[in-house]
Design a protein around this motif. Structure first.
Motif, mmCIF file in Angstrom:
data_model
loop_
_atom_site.group_PDB
_atom_site.id
_atom_site.type_symbol
_atom_site.label_atom_id
_atom_site.label_comp_id
_atom_site.label_asym_id
_atom_site.label_seq_id
_atom_site.Cartn_x
_atom_site.Cartn_y
_atom_site.Cartn_z
ATOM 1 N N ARG A 138 4.215 8.228 12.085
ATOM 2 C CA ARG A 138 5.141 8.572 10.989
ATOM 3 C C ARG A 138 5.827 7.319 10.455
ATOM 4 O O ARG A 138 5.972 7.150 9.233
ATOM 5 N N ASN A 139 6.240 6.435 11.345
ATOM 6 C CA ASN A 139 6.939 5.226 10.910
ATOM 7 C C ASN A 139 6.018 4.303 10.117
ATOM 8 O O ASN A 139 6.448 3.670 9.149
ATOM 9 N N ILE A 140 4.758 4.216 10.519
ATOM 10 C CA ILE A 140 3.808 3.394 9.755
ATOM 11 C C ILE A 140 3.595 3.994 8.372
ATOM 12 O O ILE A 140 3.491 3.264 7.376
ATOM 13 N N GLU A 141 3.567 5.319 8.299
ATOM 14 C CA GLU A 141 3.441 5.986 6.996
ATOM 15 C C GLU A 141 4.614 5.640 6.085
ATOM 16 O O GLU A 141 4.463 5.527 4.866
ATOM 17 N N LEU A 142 5.802 5.439 6.665
ATOM 18 C CA LEU A 142 7.003 5.133 5.891
ATOM 19 C C LEU A 142 7.095 3.661 5.481
ATOM 20 O O LEU A 142 7.991 3.286 4.727
ATOM 21 N N MET A 143 6.177 2.826 5.979
ATOM 22 C CA MET A 143 6.227 1.394 5.695
ATOM 23 C C MET A 143 5.532 1.051 4.386
ATOM 24 O O MET A 143 4.664 1.774 3.905
ATOM 25 N N ARG A 144 5.909 -0.079 3.840
ATOM 26 C CA ARG A 144 5.203 -0.595 2.664
ATOM 27 C C ARG A 144 3.852 -1.170 3.098
ATOM 28 O O ARG A 144 3.585 -1.351 4.272
ATOM 29 N N PHE A 145 3.019 -1.476 2.131
ATOM 30 C CA PHE A 145 1.736 -2.112 2.428
ATOM 31 C C PHE A 145 1.973 -3.467 3.096
ATOM 32 O O PHE A 145 2.789 -4.269 2.635
ATOM 33 N N LYS A 174 13.198 17.807 7.992
ATOM 34 C CA LYS A 174 12.879 17.171 6.714
ATOM 35 C C LYS A 174 13.219 15.681 6.750
ATOM 36 O O LYS A 174 13.526 15.086 5.716
ATOM 37 N N LEU A 175 13.121 15.086 7.919
ATOM 38 C CA LEU A 175 13.497 13.682 8.087
ATOM 39 C C LEU A 175 12.708 12.771 7.148
ATOM 40 O O LEU A 175 13.290 11.926 6.454
ATOM 41 N N ARG A 176 11.381 12.945 7.091
ATOM 42 C CA ARG A 176 10.550 12.078 6.253
ATOM 43 C C ARG A 176 10.975 12.171 4.786
ATOM 44 O O ARG A 176 11.130 11.145 4.106
#
Length: 340
Positions: free
Chosen positions: A237-244, A209-211
């Motif tokens: 996954r990391n890009i998904e966690l980034m802001r726009f 459940k890291l995300r």
């Protein structure tokens, strides 16, 4: 200055002992071999090696090979040693201790002697030992270059993958120097270590459940910056966690990127490579590595950074072969250095 007899310049042998591979292989084994002592060009210095810092990239290329290499090939990129030969008027002078990150296209530094352009080295100050200096070049420079490419500023947040690795440890400390809020991943046994280095939030990289847990602490906006040293599925996954329009610095080859995600996030993606400074024959980039190494040395001398735990490895084929495989197996939190 090291206690070194400069008369050694007249007693340099014709051959030297080195650790090399005859071919690249998943089951690579280093062999002890004799090589000619390198002959220097006018802008090069000859260095008697004291310590070599081992990096994951050393083992990676021992497995995969590298197109410009000729075999047998001497491994090793991070070196510390004493100058034993330099042309008149060349700095650093004979007797100076220097450190550098070597040209990946040429023979490596797991040898008694190595040559290097004088403009690509940094002089190690007297208050820093050769052992300490050997931990710095590759991991320290990669951390600094990543943060520079990410344009990390005070008040921003950053995710640093693999925070307990050598690159991660340096990156956490330098990110905190810049006033950032640091999120990092590490195995549970290393959470205390990365928090002691300054990480504000630590997550178990094996958590299914890291995300979700990151989002709980981070909020919906996302990361300003990501230092991605893992690659593969973690990059998307990391890009998904980034802001726009967030920024990500990648140390591994890019995977197949999700085009919908690229459109949604519009990330700025930077690729970081030390070897490229040599392969592109960029004098400016090679000199910059010298400047970055000097900055690392200054931070260490002023007690602004803490080094990873140092493990000394003897200069023999069995010990170094085992050490390189240990780097590749993952989970290694300290820094292995080969003692000559």
């Amino acid at each position: 200055m090291p206690n070194f007899d400069t008369s050694t310049q007249q007693t340099i042998p014709n051959t030297m002992q080195a650790l090399a591979i005859n071919e690249a292989s998943d089951l690579f084994t280093l062999s002890e071999m004799n090589f000619p002592v390198p002959q220097c060009e006018p802008d090069e210095i000859l260095v008697k090696i004291e310590y070599v810092g081992l990096n994951q990239i050393d083992g990676m290329f021992a497995k995969q090979g590298f197109a410009p290499w000729q075999y047998p090939h001497i491994l090793g990129l991070d070196a510390v040693g004493v100058v034993v030969k330099a042309a008149k008027g060349i700095y650093p002078n004979v007797g100076e201790r220097v450190m550098w990150h070597a040209n990946i296209a040429q023979q490596g530094v797991l040898s008694e002697y190595a040559k290097v352009p004088n403009y690509a080295v940094s002089v190690v100050p007297d208050n820093i030992s050769a052992q300490q200096a050997a931990t710095l070049p590759c991991a320290g420079m990669l951390a600094l270059i990543c943060l520079d490419k990410l344009h990390l500023k005070e008040g921003e947040n950053i995710l640093i993958e693999a925070g307990a690795g050598a690159i991660g440890q340096f990156a956490i400390q330098f990110a905190k120097q810049r006033g950032a809020d640091v999120f990092t991943t590490a195995s549970k046994c290393n959470h205390k270590l990365v928090k002691q280095l300054g990480a504000d939030f630590v997550f178990d990289y094996q958590d299914k459940k890291l995300r979700e847990k990151i989002y709980k602490e981070l909020g919906p906006i996302g990361f300003d910056a990501v230092l991605d040293s893992v690659g593969g599925d973690a990059t998307n996954r990391n890009i998904e966690l980034m802001r726009f329009c967030g920024r990500i610095a990648c140390l591994k080859p890019l995977p197949v990127l999700d085009h919908g995600l690229m459109f949604l996030k519009a990330p700025t993606i930077s690729i970081v490579s030390l070897g490229g400074a040599w392969l592109a024959k960029s004098l400016c980039a090679q000199q910059k590595m010298s400047f970055l190494c000097k900055l690392l040395l200054e931070n260490l001398a002023e007690n602004k950074i803490q080094l990873p735990h140092i493990s000394e490895v003897e200069f023999d084929q069995r010990s170094v072969t085992e050490a390189l495989h240990r780097q590749l197996n993952g989970g290694f939190t300290g820094k292995q250095i080969v003692k000559f």
